[in-house]
Design an enzyme around this catalytic site. Sequence first.
Site, PDB file in Angstrom:
ATOM      1  N   CYS A 153       7.552   5.050 -12.376  1.00  0.00           N
ATOM      2  CA  CYS A 153       7.346   3.671 -11.718  1.00  0.00           C
ATOM      3  C   CYS A 153       7.314   2.626 -12.853  1.00  0.00           C
ATOM      4  O   CYS A 153       8.106   1.638 -12.944  1.00  0.00           O
ATOM      5  CB  CYS A 153       6.121   3.638 -10.915  1.00  0.00           C
ATOM      6  SG  CYS A 153       4.896   4.384 -11.700  1.00  0.00           S
TER       7      CYS A 153
HETATM    8  N1  LIG Z   1       2.994   7.932  -6.939  1.00  0.00           N
HETATM    9  C1  LIG Z   1       3.805   7.035  -7.485  1.00  0.00           C
HETATM   10  O1  LIG Z   1       3.756   5.752  -7.434  1.00  0.00           O
HETATM   11  C2  LIG Z   1       4.809   7.476  -8.404  1.00  0.00           C
HETATM   12  C3  LIG Z   1       4.977   8.972  -8.657  1.00  0.00           C
HETATM   13  N2  LIG Z   1       5.906   9.767  -9.181  1.00  0.00           N
HETATM   14  C4  LIG Z   1       5.986  10.925  -9.443  1.00  0.00           C
HETATM   15  O2  LIG Z   1       6.483  11.468  -8.097  1.00  0.00           O
HETATM   16  C5  LIG Z   1       5.777  13.054  -7.950  1.00  0.00           C
HETATM   17  C6  LIG Z   1       5.171  12.905  -6.599  1.00  0.00           C
HETATM   18  O3  LIG Z   1       4.078  11.930  -6.509  1.00  0.00           O
HETATM   19  P1  LIG Z   1       3.078  11.671  -5.460  1.00  0.00           P
HETATM   20  O4  LIG Z   1       3.754  11.547  -4.170  1.00  0.00           O
HETATM   21  O5  LIG Z   1       2.535  10.442  -6.093  1.00  0.00           O
HETATM   22  O6  LIG Z   1       2.236  12.625  -5.704  1.00  0.00           O
HETATM   23  P2  LIG Z   1       1.080  13.444  -4.824  1.00  0.00           P
HETATM   24  O7  LIG Z   1      -0.094  13.839  -5.726  1.00  0.00           O
HETATM   25  O8  LIG Z   1       0.641  12.223  -4.064  1.00  0.00           O
HETATM   26  O9  LIG Z   1       1.691  14.493  -3.847  1.00  0.00           O
HETATM   27  C7  LIG Z   1       2.436  15.738  -4.668  1.00  0.00           C
HETATM   28  C8  LIG Z   1       2.441  16.765  -3.734  1.00  0.00           C
HETATM   29  O10 LIG Z   1       3.093  17.968  -4.409  1.00  0.00           O
HETATM   30  C9  LIG Z   1       2.448  19.111  -3.827  1.00  0.00           C
HETATM   31  N3  LIG Z   1       2.223  20.183  -4.879  1.00  0.00           N
HETATM   32  C10 LIG Z   1       2.986  21.289  -4.546  1.00  0.00           C
HETATM   33  N4  LIG Z   1       2.592  21.916  -5.683  1.00  0.00           N
HETATM   34  C11 LIG Z   1       1.576  21.558  -6.490  1.00  0.00           C
HETATM   35  C12 LIG Z   1       0.758  21.711  -7.570  1.00  0.00           C
HETATM   36  N5  LIG Z   1       0.792  22.906  -8.062  1.00  0.00           N
HETATM   37  N6  LIG Z   1      -0.012  20.922  -7.914  1.00  0.00           N
HETATM   38  C13 LIG Z   1      -0.622  19.879  -6.986  1.00  0.00           C
HETATM   39  N7  LIG Z   1       0.364  19.325  -6.121  1.00  0.00           N
HETATM   40  C14 LIG Z   1       1.422  20.114  -5.610  1.00  0.00           C
HETATM   41  C15 LIG Z   1       1.486  18.594  -2.913  1.00  0.00           C
HETATM   42  O11 LIG Z   1       1.784  18.966  -1.840  1.00  0.00           O
HETATM   43  P3  LIG Z   1       1.260  20.348  -1.027  1.00  0.00           P
HETATM   44  O12 LIG Z   1      -0.052  21.218  -1.736  1.00  0.00           O
HETATM   45  O13 LIG Z   1       0.955  19.901   0.388  1.00  0.00           O
HETATM   46  O14 LIG Z   1       2.499  21.085  -1.070  1.00  0.00           O
HETATM   47  C16 LIG Z   1       1.096  17.235  -3.107  1.00  0.00           C
HETATM   48  O15 LIG Z   1       0.582  16.675  -2.108  1.00  0.00           O
HETATM   49  C17 LIG Z   1       5.205  13.040  -9.158  1.00  0.00           C
HETATM   50  O16 LIG Z   1       5.837  13.743 -10.182  1.00  0.00           O
HETATM   51  C18 LIG Z   1       4.818  11.747  -9.572  1.00  0.00           C
HETATM   52  O17 LIG Z   1       4.485  11.549 -10.862  1.00  0.00           O
HETATM   53  C19 LIG Z   1       6.948   8.817  -9.757  1.00  0.00           C
HETATM   54  C20 LIG Z   1       7.019   7.645  -9.640  1.00  0.00           C
HETATM   55  C21 LIG Z   1       5.814   6.562  -8.647  1.00  0.00           C
HETATM   56  C1  LIG Z   2      -1.735   4.228 -11.344  1.00  0.00           C
HETATM   57  C2  LIG Z   2      -1.230   5.551 -12.003  1.00  0.00           C
HETATM   58  O1  LIG Z   2      -2.136   6.466 -12.199  1.00  0.00           O
HETATM   59  N1  LIG Z   2       0.076   5.742 -12.563  1.00  0.00           N
HETATM   60  C3  LIG Z   2       0.745   6.943 -13.154  1.00  0.00           C
HETATM   61  C4  LIG Z   2       2.205   6.637 -13.122  1.00  0.00           C
HETATM   62  C5  LIG Z   2       2.914   7.207 -11.819  1.00  0.00           C
HETATM   63  C6  LIG Z   2       4.474   7.443 -12.216  1.00  0.00           C
HETATM   64  O2  LIG Z   2       5.513   6.929 -11.897  1.00  0.00           O
HETATM   65  O3  LIG Z   2       4.326   8.625 -12.991  1.00  0.00           O
HETATM   66  P1  LIG Z   2       5.155   9.902 -13.471  1.00  0.00           P
HETATM   67  O4  LIG Z   2       5.880   9.627 -14.763  1.00  0.00           O
HETATM   68  O5  LIG Z   2       4.238  10.897 -13.442  1.00  0.00           O
HETATM   69  O6  LIG Z   2       6.288   9.933 -12.361  1.00  0.00           O
HETATM   70  C7  LIG Z   2      -0.085   7.202 -14.560  1.00  0.00           C
HETATM   71  O7  LIG Z   2      -0.077   6.409 -15.146  1.00  0.00           O
HETATM   72  O8  LIG Z   2      -0.084   8.471 -14.719  1.00  0.00           O
END
Ligand SMILES: NC(=O)C1=CN([C@@H]2O[C@H](COP(=O)(O)OP(=O)(O)OC[C@H]3O[C@@H](n4cnc5c(N)ncnc54)[C@H](OP(=O)(O)O)[C@@H]3O)[C@@H](O)[C@H]2O)C=CC1
Ligand SMILES: CC(=O)N[C@@H](CCC(=O)OP(=O)(O)O)C(=O)O
Length: 347
Positions: A153
């Site tokens: 992000c």
């Molecule tokens: N949030 C953001 O703004 C952004 C996130 N990302 C990336 O996108 C990906 C998803 O992010 P986000 O949706 O925020 O993450 P969350 O933590 O909200 O959700 C991740 C989901 O992955 C599942 N999961 C499966 N295996 C594991 C494990 N071993 N440990 C923990 N969780 C697990 C869990 O669901 P369950 O246990 O139900 O299977 C969990 O709800 C991440 O890699 C994040 O860095 C990228 C850009 C922006």
């Molecule tokens: C506010 C906040 O905690 N933000 C996350 C970045 C989210 C994201 O884009 O991370 P990935 O590179 O893991 O997909 C962080 O700084 O780790």
Amino acid sequence: MQNQKYKAAIIGASGFTGSELARILSQHPQVEIKYITSESHQGRPFSDLHPQFLNIIDQALVSAEDIDVSSLDVIFLALPHGVSMDFVKKWKDSNCKIIDLSGDFRLASPEVYEAWYGKPHTYVEGFEGAAYGQPELFAEDIKRSSLIANPGCYPTASILSLAPLFFDNMVQNHSVVIDAKSGLTGAGVKASDTTHFSNVNENFKAYGVGVHRHTIEIEEQFSHLSDGEVQIQFTPHLLPIDRGILVTSYAKTKKLTTQEELLSLYQNFYADKPFVRVKTSVPSIKDVRGSHFCDIYPFWDKRTQRVVAIAAIDNLLKGAASQAVHNMNLVLGIEETAGLNQIPLRP
Ligand SMILES: NC(=O)C1=CN([C@@H]2O[C@H](COP(=O)(O)OP(=O)(O)OC[C@H]3O[C@@H](n4cnc5c(N)ncnc54)[C@H](OP(=O)(O)O)[C@@H]3O)[C@@H](O)[C@H]2O)C=CC1
Ligand SMILES: CC(=O)N[C@@H](CCC(=O)OP(=O)(O)O)C(=O)O
């Protein structure tokens, strides 16, 4: 084929980006969501976990172990980094396009990954052929690839804020400072000390100073655009809001002289990019919240001879889920803007 419905799976749908993927894909004219997975909530209706989907997506969450990938066209991995790589390895020989929202395949090599993520990569072969999924910059690579590494992000907003300058080789190296602020959903769905209400509410702080893993991701993409070794100073901050990122990027440039010149450089660079809006005034997070837009204001400070570029995105959308859908459109040959016409939510 405009009537074709492509079959998709969202892996990790109990999290924030997984639920945003479901929101966008459920209204996409050419996609059918075949599977939505969760390991910790399997068997529960999706709308039970995410009540906003009541009577819209009530299908049961299933384990990722139980899905039939041969019936799918595209898989979205909305999983933590370090977890995605195992699924990419497992499904590498399927005919599906895989779009990974984690950082597992964004960097140049497993060695760089280990240095910045602090753990070894367990599927090093995956780096070969993975495309960096910034649609505005690398659409042709994305169209050719079966594995797309969706950008982070902060990197999305940071890279787009200065890409026109790096592309034209106008930045004085080591002069770039990026000051970035994110809403709390960037930290994922799991509660922690950092995300505790009283630590966030009415508070504001920097974190990861000098060591955040997005530093290298941004540096690699700027180096790639400008064909040189770029070093930046990147500092993220946590905002007491749900969603949204605002970055302020500073750069010394080599040959700029006026605001008009800077503005037309950005306008020309993003002329055929429907989701980047170049502005003549500062953007704010609410201008883009809930949408796939990145709004950018490039400002030339004649007094300090610096460019100040301010960019706003929704971290869960342009910074994650809608960017993943944009990549899907490109790789499946669907109209680029399909399913991505959400108007920002303001107020
Ligand atoms: N949030 C953001 O703004 C952004 C996130 N990302 C990336 O996108 C990906 C998803 O992010 P986000 O949706 O925020 O993450 P969350 O933590 O909200 O959700 C991740 C989901 O992955 C599942 N999961 C499966 N295996 C594991 C494990 N071993 N440990 C923990 N969780 C697990 C869990 O669901 P369950 O246990 O139900 O299977 C969990 O709800 C991440 O890699 C994040 O860095 C990228 C850009 C922006
Ligand atoms: C506010 C906040 O905690 N933000 C996350 C970045 C989210 C994201 O884009 O991370 P990935 O590179 O893991 O997909 C962080 O700084 O780790």
